[in-house]
Design a protein around this motif. Structure first.
Motif, PDB file in Angstrom:
ATOM      1  N   ASN A 171      -4.893 -10.245  -6.549  1.00  0.00           N
ATOM      2  CA  ASN A 171      -3.624  -9.634  -6.925  1.00  0.00           C
ATOM      3  C   ASN A 171      -3.755  -8.860  -8.230  1.00  0.00           C
ATOM      4  O   ASN A 171      -3.337  -7.699  -8.326  1.00  0.00           O
ATOM      5  CB  ASN A 171      -2.540 -10.702  -7.056  1.00  0.00           C
ATOM      6  CG  ASN A 171      -1.210 -10.129  -7.529  1.00  0.00           C
ATOM      7  OD1 ASN A 171      -0.941 -10.063  -8.727  1.00  0.00           O
ATOM      8  ND2 ASN A 171      -0.374  -9.709  -6.594  1.00  0.00           N
ATOM      9  N   GLY A 172      -4.338  -9.492  -9.242  1.00  0.00           N
ATOM     10  CA  GLY A 172      -4.459  -8.834 -10.538  1.00  0.00           C
ATOM     11  C   GLY A 172      -5.341  -7.604 -10.495  1.00  0.00           C
ATOM     12  O   GLY A 172      -4.997  -6.553 -11.048  1.00  0.00           O
ATOM     13  N   LEU A 173      -6.476  -7.719  -9.818  1.00  0.00           N
ATOM     14  CA  LEU A 173      -7.378  -6.578  -9.716  1.00  0.00           C
ATOM     15  C   LEU A 173      -6.772  -5.475  -8.852  1.00  0.00           C
ATOM     16  O   LEU A 173      -6.889  -4.285  -9.168  1.00  0.00           O
ATOM     17  CB  LEU A 173      -8.721  -7.023  -9.139  1.00  0.00           C
ATOM     18  CG  LEU A 173      -9.762  -5.929  -8.907  1.00  0.00           C
ATOM     19  CD1 LEU A 173     -10.065  -5.184 -10.204  1.00  0.00           C
ATOM     20  CD2 LEU A 173     -11.041  -6.526  -8.326  1.00  0.00           C
ATOM     21  N   GLY A 174      -6.114  -5.866  -7.766  1.00  0.00           N
ATOM     22  CA  GLY A 174      -5.489  -4.869  -6.902  1.00  0.00           C
ATOM     23  C   GLY A 174      -4.432  -4.065  -7.630  1.00  0.00           C
ATOM     24  O   GLY A 174      -4.346  -2.838  -7.482  1.00  0.00           O
ATOM     25  N   ARG A 175      -3.629  -4.733  -8.446  1.00  0.00           N
ATOM     26  CA  ARG A 175      -2.595  -4.035  -9.211  1.00  0.00           C
ATOM     27  C   ARG A 175      -3.215  -3.148 -10.288  1.00  0.00           C
ATOM     28  O   ARG A 175      -2.711  -2.062 -10.578  1.00  0.00           O
ATOM     29  CB  ARG A 175      -1.631  -5.055  -9.815  1.00  0.00           C
ATOM     30  CG  ARG A 175      -0.732  -5.694  -8.766  1.00  0.00           C
ATOM     31  CD  ARG A 175       0.025  -6.897  -9.320  1.00  0.00           C
ATOM     32  NE  ARG A 175       0.817  -6.547 -10.491  1.00  0.00           N
ATOM     33  CZ  ARG A 175       1.976  -5.895 -10.453  1.00  0.00           C
ATOM     34  NH1 ARG A 175       2.465  -5.510  -9.288  1.00  0.00           N
ATOM     35  NH2 ARG A 175       2.646  -5.633 -11.552  1.00  0.00           N
ATOM     36  N   PHE A 176      -4.311  -3.607 -10.878  1.00  0.00           N
ATOM     37  CA  PHE A 176      -5.025  -2.786 -11.859  1.00  0.00           C
ATOM     38  C   PHE A 176      -5.515  -1.493 -11.211  1.00  0.00           C
ATOM     39  O   PHE A 176      -5.382  -0.399 -11.773  1.00  0.00           O
ATOM     40  CB  PHE A 176      -6.205  -3.577 -12.433  1.00  0.00           C
ATOM     41  CG  PHE A 176      -7.172  -2.750 -13.229  1.00  0.00           C
ATOM     42  CD1 PHE A 176      -6.883  -2.388 -14.537  1.00  0.00           C
ATOM     43  CD2 PHE A 176      -8.373  -2.325 -12.671  1.00  0.00           C
ATOM     44  CE1 PHE A 176      -7.771  -1.612 -15.279  1.00  0.00           C
ATOM     45  CE2 PHE A 176      -9.268  -1.555 -13.399  1.00  0.00           C
ATOM     46  CZ  PHE A 176      -8.967  -1.198 -14.708  1.00  0.00           C
ATOM     47  N   MET A 177      -6.065  -1.601 -10.017  1.00  0.00           N
ATOM     48  CA  MET A 177      -6.594  -0.422  -9.335  1.00  0.00           C
ATOM     49  C   MET A 177      -5.473   0.502  -8.869  1.00  0.00           C
ATOM     50  O   MET A 177      -5.608   1.727  -8.902  1.00  0.00           O
ATOM     51  CB  MET A 177      -7.469  -0.859  -8.157  1.00  0.00           C
ATOM     52  CG  MET A 177      -8.716  -1.618  -8.597  1.00  0.00           C
ATOM     53  SD  MET A 177      -9.742  -2.222  -7.236  1.00  0.00           S
ATOM     54  CE  MET A 177     -10.471  -0.677  -6.679  1.00  0.00           C
ATOM     55  N   GLU A 178      -4.343  -0.071  -8.456  1.00  0.00           N
ATOM     56  CA  GLU A 178      -3.208   0.751  -8.038  1.00  0.00           C
ATOM     57  C   GLU A 178      -2.646   1.567  -9.197  1.00  0.00           C
ATOM     58  O   GLU A 178      -2.190   2.699  -9.013  1.00  0.00           O
ATOM     59  CB  GLU A 178      -2.107  -0.141  -7.465  1.00  0.00           C
ATOM     60  CG  GLU A 178      -2.410  -0.724  -6.095  1.00  0.00           C
ATOM     61  CD  GLU A 178      -1.346  -1.708  -5.647  1.00  0.00           C
ATOM     62  OE1 GLU A 178      -0.349  -1.887  -6.396  1.00  0.00           O
ATOM     63  OE2 GLU A 178      -1.498  -2.303  -4.567  1.00  0.00           O
ATOM     64  N   LYS A 179      -2.678   0.986 -10.394  1.00  0.00           N
ATOM     65  CA  LYS A 179      -2.105   1.655 -11.564  1.00  0.00           C
ATOM     66  C   LYS A 179      -3.072   2.635 -12.218  1.00  0.00           C
ATOM     67  O   LYS A 179      -2.664   3.429 -13.066  1.00  0.00           O
ATOM     68  CB  LYS A 179      -1.669   0.607 -12.593  1.00  0.00           C
ATOM     69  CG  LYS A 179      -0.494  -0.241 -12.150  1.00  0.00           C
ATOM     70  CD  LYS A 179      -0.149  -1.271 -13.216  1.00  0.00           C
ATOM     71  CE  LYS A 179       1.035  -2.125 -12.797  1.00  0.00           C
ATOM     72  NZ  LYS A 179       1.372  -3.145 -13.825  1.00  0.00           N
ATOM     73  N   ASP A 180      -4.340   2.569 -11.848  1.00  0.00           N
ATOM     74  CA  ASP A 180      -5.333   3.442 -12.471  1.00  0.00           C
ATOM     75  C   ASP A 180      -5.033   4.906 -12.147  1.00  0.00           C
ATOM     76  O   ASP A 180      -4.785   5.256 -10.992  1.00  0.00           O
ATOM     77  CB  ASP A 180      -6.733   3.072 -11.978  1.00  0.00           C
ATOM     78  CG  ASP A 180      -7.812   3.866 -12.689  1.00  0.00           C
ATOM     79  OD1 ASP A 180      -8.174   3.477 -13.814  1.00  0.00           O
ATOM     80  OD2 ASP A 180      -8.265   4.883 -12.123  1.00  0.00           O
ATOM     81  N   ARG A 181      -5.049   5.751 -13.166  1.00  0.00           N
ATOM     82  CA  ARG A 181      -4.706   7.167 -12.984  1.00  0.00           C
ATOM     83  C   ARG A 181      -5.874   8.099 -13.305  1.00  0.00           C
ATOM     84  O   ARG A 181      -5.692   9.310 -13.404  1.00  0.00           O
ATOM     85  CB  ARG A 181      -3.502   7.526 -13.872  1.00  0.00           C
ATOM     86  CG  ARG A 181      -2.207   6.838 -13.453  1.00  0.00           C
ATOM     87  CD  ARG A 181      -1.755   7.314 -12.086  1.00  0.00           C
ATOM     88  NE  ARG A 181      -0.526   6.673 -11.645  1.00  0.00           N
ATOM     89  CZ  ARG A 181      -0.484   5.608 -10.869  1.00  0.00           C
ATOM     90  NH1 ARG A 181      -1.627   5.048 -10.461  1.00  0.00           N
ATOM     91  NH2 ARG A 181       0.660   5.080 -10.492  1.00  0.00           N
ATOM     92  N   LEU A 182      -7.067   7.555 -13.472  1.00  0.00           N
ATOM     93  CA  LEU A 182      -8.218   8.398 -13.758  1.00  0.00           C
ATOM     94  C   LEU A 182      -8.600   9.214 -12.525  1.00  0.00           C
ATOM     95  O   LEU A 182      -8.527   8.730 -11.395  1.00  0.00           O
ATOM     96  CB  LEU A 182      -9.415   7.549 -14.187  1.00  0.00           C
ATOM     97  CG  LEU A 182      -9.366   6.892 -15.570  1.00  0.00           C
ATOM     98  CD1 LEU A 182     -10.683   6.184 -15.843  1.00  0.00           C
ATOM     99  CD2 LEU A 182      -9.078   7.918 -16.661  1.00  0.00           C
ATOM    100  N   ASP A 183      -9.012  10.451 -12.744  1.00  0.00           N
ATOM    101  CA  ASP A 183      -9.535  11.255 -11.646  1.00  0.00           C
ATOM    102  C   ASP A 183     -10.912  10.725 -11.254  1.00  0.00           C
ATOM    103  O   ASP A 183     -11.629  10.140 -12.066  1.00  0.00           O
ATOM    104  CB  ASP A 183      -9.647  12.721 -12.069  1.00  0.00           C
ATOM    105  CG  ASP A 183      -8.276  13.359 -12.305  1.00  0.00           C
ATOM    106  OD1 ASP A 183      -7.312  12.907 -11.661  1.00  0.00           O
ATOM    107  OD2 ASP A 183      -8.191  14.280 -13.135  1.00  0.00           O
ATOM    108  N   GLY A 184     -11.278  10.941 -10.017  1.00  0.00           N
ATOM    109  CA  GLY A 184     -12.594  10.520  -9.571  1.00  0.00           C
ATOM    110  C   GLY A 184     -12.554   9.232  -8.777  1.00  0.00           C
ATOM    111  O   GLY A 184     -11.491   8.703  -8.438  1.00  0.00           O
ATOM    112  N   ASP A 185     -13.742   8.729  -8.481  1.00  0.00           N
ATOM    113  CA  ASP A 185     -13.886   7.581  -7.595  1.00  0.00           C
ATOM    114  C   ASP A 185     -13.815   6.238  -8.303  1.00  0.00           C
ATOM    115  O   ASP A 185     -13.713   5.203  -7.639  1.00  0.00           O
ATOM    116  CB  ASP A 185     -15.222   7.667  -6.846  1.00  0.00           C
ATOM    117  CG  ASP A 185     -15.283   8.866  -5.912  1.00  0.00           C
ATOM    118  OD1 ASP A 185     -14.209   9.397  -5.562  1.00  0.00           O
ATOM    119  OD2 ASP A 185     -16.405   9.266  -5.544  1.00  0.00           O
TER     120      ASP A 185
END
Length: 236
Positions: A174-188
């Protein structure tokens, strides 16, 4: 929907003593009201209103599946421990304006508070086996797994060890998934995650589904209410 789903799982507990204890909590309207609203954490995982119920339902569901896969596990004990493991969080956190620790949350913590809540309900039941009460108490106190993560005891029987693993898995996904959802950096790749000490690949493989499979209903999920500050360290 989540509370109904949790009740459905708990209604399948066959051990009469464990079912009586679970039912005591489910019949307590004050407890249920607070349990449905409480967050599961301040910063890292399920840190929003309803997060505790979502996390508990997830751990109970996985406990049910795991017990079906490993017959050496006592399903009733594992599912009941999954239900009760974090109940102390309804007293650990206040969330009127934002999520923060209560006085008893800071001084005692949800492990101690959860054990006290279980002991109160056990006092209302007659002939509850002391050996079962002891195991439930151990499961609550040991579910963080290690001393450095706040558990005064490490898991020392199968169901306690399984509960720790399931709790840790659900919190981190849950914590990691939310971190990745909120990430706004361009790229992979995501920004650097300080808790896990690494960057994460956020692109999906070709053909991966982005929505629930056709004919399957997504599990109910609460939305975020309070977002953690960037400089706050994660706390489970």
């Amino acid at each position: 929907k989540m509370m109904l789903a949790l009740r459905k799982i708990l209604n399948t507990v066959g051990n009469p003593h464990l079912k009586a204890l679970n039912d005591r909590f489910l019949a307590d309207r004050t407890f249920v009201s607070r349990f449905r609203q409480a967050p599961a954490a301040k910063n890292f995982h399920h840190n929003y209103l309803g997060g505790l119920l979502e996390h508990t339902l997830s751990v109970c569901g996985m406990a049910d599946l795991l017990a079906g896969h490993y017959p050496q596990l006592d399903r009733d004990l594992l599912v009941s421990g999954a239900f009760l493991h974090d109940i102390g969080k309804i007293r650990e956190f206040g969330y009127t304006r934002n999520i923060d620790y209560t006085d008893e949350g800071r001084l005692l913590g949800h492990l101690v508070l959860g054990v006290a809540m279980v002991e109160d309900k056990l006092g209302e039941l007659k002939d509850f086996p002391p050996s079962v009460a002891l195991r439930l108490t151990h499961m609550i106190l040991s579910h963080h797994g290690e001393y450095e993560f706040g558990s005064p005891k490490r898991p020392k029987f199968l169901e306690a060890f399984a509960l720790h693993l399931l709790d840790d898995l659900d919190a981190k996904i849950n914590g990691l998934g939310r971190f990745m959802e909120k990430d706004r950096l361009d790229g992979d790749w995501t920004d650097f995650n300080r808790m896990f000490g690494r960057f994460f690949l956020k692109t999906r493989i070709p053909g991966a589904e982005k929505t629930p499979a056709e004919g399957k209903e997504a599990r109910p999920r609460q939305g975020s209410l309070f977002s953690p500050k960037p400089d706050e360290s994660p706390i489970e």
